[in-house]
Design a protein around this motif. Structure first.
Motif, short mmCIF file in Angstrom:
data_model
loop_
_atom_site.label_atom_id
_atom_site.label_comp_id
_atom_site.label_asym_id
_atom_site.label_seq_id
_atom_site.Cartn_x
_atom_site.Cartn_y
_atom_site.Cartn_z
N LEU A 114 -1.87 -20.77 19.46
CA LEU A 114 -1.28 -19.59 20.23
C LEU A 114 -1.84 -18.41 19.40
O LEU A 114 -1.95 -17.33 20.09
CB LEU A 114 0.18 -19.79 20.06
CG LEU A 114 1.06 -18.72 20.60
CD1 LEU A 114 0.92 -18.51 22.46
CD2 LEU A 114 2.56 -18.98 20.60
N ILE A 130 -5.31 -17.68 20.75
CA ILE A 130 -5.16 -17.24 22.13
C ILE A 130 -4.52 -15.77 22.33
O ILE A 130 -5.26 -14.97 22.87
CB ILE A 130 -4.44 -18.22 22.79
CG1 ILE A 130 -5.02 -19.52 22.98
CG2 ILE A 130 -4.18 -17.64 24.57
CD1 ILE A 130 -4.09 -20.61 23.61
N SER A 131 -3.83 -15.59 21.33
CA SER A 131 -3.34 -14.07 21.47
C SER A 131 -4.50 -13.01 20.89
O SER A 131 -4.49 -11.91 21.45
CB SER A 131 -2.16 -13.95 20.56
OG SER A 131 -0.98 -14.70 20.94
N GLU A 171 -7.29 -18.22 29.30
CA GLU A 171 -6.28 -17.98 28.22
C GLU A 171 -4.86 -17.99 28.33
O GLU A 171 -4.23 -18.70 27.76
CB GLU A 171 -6.74 -16.59 27.46
CG GLU A 171 -8.14 -16.37 27.04
CD GLU A 171 -8.66 -17.58 25.99
OE1 GLU A 171 -7.86 -17.81 25.06
OE2 GLU A 171 -9.64 -18.10 26.02
N GLN A 220 -4.02 -21.79 29.08
CA GLN A 220 -4.08 -22.25 27.76
C GLN A 220 -2.77 -21.86 26.87
O GLN A 220 -2.16 -22.77 26.22
CB GLN A 220 -5.16 -22.21 26.91
CG GLN A 220 -6.44 -22.56 27.60
CD GLN A 220 -7.77 -22.33 26.64
OE1 GLN A 220 -7.56 -22.55 25.44
NE2 GLN A 220 -8.79 -22.05 27.03
N MET A 221 -2.13 -20.77 27.10
CA MET A 221 -1.13 -20.20 26.51
C MET A 221 0.08 -21.14 27.21
O MET A 221 1.25 -21.46 26.30
CB MET A 221 -0.89 -18.83 26.84
CG MET A 221 0.48 -18.23 26.22
SD MET A 221 0.52 -16.30 26.15
CE MET A 221 -0.83 -15.77 25.07
N ASN A 235 2.61 -23.67 24.96
CA ASN A 235 4.03 -23.38 24.77
C ASN A 235 4.50 -24.77 25.15
O ASN A 235 5.67 -25.19 24.51
CB ASN A 235 4.56 -22.40 25.82
CG ASN A 235 4.24 -21.08 25.33
OD1 ASN A 235 4.28 -20.77 24.18
ND2 ASN A 235 3.89 -20.14 26.06
#
Length: 266
Positions: A19, A22-23, A229, A232-233, A237
Motif C-alpha cells: 500500500l 502504491i501510494s 494502481e 491494486q489498492m 485492502n
C-alpha cells in the motif's frame, strides 16, 4: 495458534508495504520521468509436518516404512523481499521549450551534484544565469566535456544529443547519456535522481543502437497507470482485511481455549 497470529501479522505487514508503494506511485503520477516501483514478496520456508509415531516399523504387510514420513506442509507467512523499479518507457509530452528533453529508450542524463555524478530521466531543465543548463534543483547537466554551457536558450539538440548554437550552428558539446548493465539495482535518491552501487556497476557512455533518442521540446511522463494502481489498492485492502480476520479468528480461538477448555479441566 500463536503461530497463526504471526502468519497473519506478516501478511498484514506485507500488504502495508504494498500500500505504501502504491501510494507513492500515485503521488508521483505527474512527476516527469518517474519510474514506478513494484513490491516483491517472498514466503518464508515451509515447515514440513511429519508423523511422530511412525518410526519406520511395519504395522501392516503393506505400505511404506519410512522413518517419520512427511504428511504435509505448513506455511509460515510472507515478507517484502524488495522494491523492484519498472523502467518501462513513459509517454512523451510536448512542451515546445528548448530546455526540455526526453529520452526515447533506455539511458540516463548525467548531472553534477555536491555528492558526485547522479543520473536522471527527468529532462525538465532550465538555463542558469551563467548560461549553464541546470536541473530544477540547480545541478549542472553534463556533456561529455563537462557542464553544458550555451549562449542563450535558442540552442538546438539533435537526436544523438549533439548541442549546437542556433545562430552560427557551432557544436557546443554532446549530452552525456549513460547506460548500466544492471540498471534495476540503481538506488533512488529523491529529486528524480539515481545513484549507482556495486551491484548496478559503473556506467558506460551510450553509443550506437544502445543510445536512446534525445527529443528536444518534450518531457517524459511517469509510467504510472492510475487505473492499474487503483485496482491494486483495492486488492491490497481486501488482502489486508483477510489477514486481519485471520488474526482475529486466532485470538477468538485462544480466548475460547483459556476461558472454557482450561476451566473444564480444573
Amino acid at each position: 495458534m500463536i503461530r497463526g497470529w504471526y502468519i497473519g501479522a506478516s501478511g498484514m505487514n506485507a500488504q502495508q508495504a504494498r500500500l505504501d508503494t502504491i501510494s507513492n506511485n500515485l503521488a508521483n503520477v505527474d512527476t516527469t520521468g518517474f519510474k514506478k516501483e513494484i513490491p516483491v514478496s517472498k514466503a518464508f520456508s515451509d515447515l514440513l509436518l511429519r508423523r511422530s509415531q511412525a518410526d519406520g516399523v511395519y504395522e501392516t504387510p503393506f505400505g511404506s516404512a519410512d522413518s517419520a514420513p512427511i504428511i504435509g506442509k505448513l506455511g509460515l507467512g510472507v515478507e517484502t523481499n524488495e522494491l523492484y523499479t519498472d523502467f518501462s518507457q513513459g509517454s512523451f509530452k510536448s512542451t515546445d521549450t528548448h530546455t526540455d528533453f526526453a529520452l526515447g529508450g533506455k539511458g540516463f542524463f548525467v548531472v553534477q551534484t555536491p555528492d558526485g555524478e547522479r543520473f536522471t530521466r527527468n529532462g525538465n531543465f532550465h538555463l542558469g544565469k551563467e548560461g549553464i543548463l541546470l536541473t530544477k534543483e540547480g545541478y549542472p547537466v553534463l556533456g561529455e566535456n563537462g557542464p553544458i554551457s550555451v549562449p542563450d536558450d535558442k540552442f538546438i539538440v539533435n537526436q544523438d544529443g549533439m548541442v549546437y548554437t542556433k545562430q552560427d550552428n557551432t557544436l557546443v558539446d554532446r549530452m552525456k547519456i549513460v547506460r548500466f548493465d544492471n540498471e534495476r539495482y540503481l538506488k533512488k535518491q529523491g529529486s528524480s535522481l539515481w545513484n549507482t552501487n556495486d551491484i548496478a556497476g559503473n556506467y558506460t557512455i551510450a553509443e550506437g543502437n544502445n543510445r536512446p533518442r534525445v527529443l528536444q521540446g518534450y518531457t517524459e511522463t511517469s509510467n504510472v497507470n492510475v487505473v492499474n494502481e487503483m485496482v491494486q489498492m483495492i486488492e491490497v485492502n481486501r488482502a489486508y482485511e483477510a489477514n486481519q480476520k485471520t488474526v482475529q479468528t486466532q485470538d477468538d480461538m485462544m480466548d475460547t481455549l483459556w476461558s472454557k477448555v482450561v476451566t473444564v479441566n480444573r
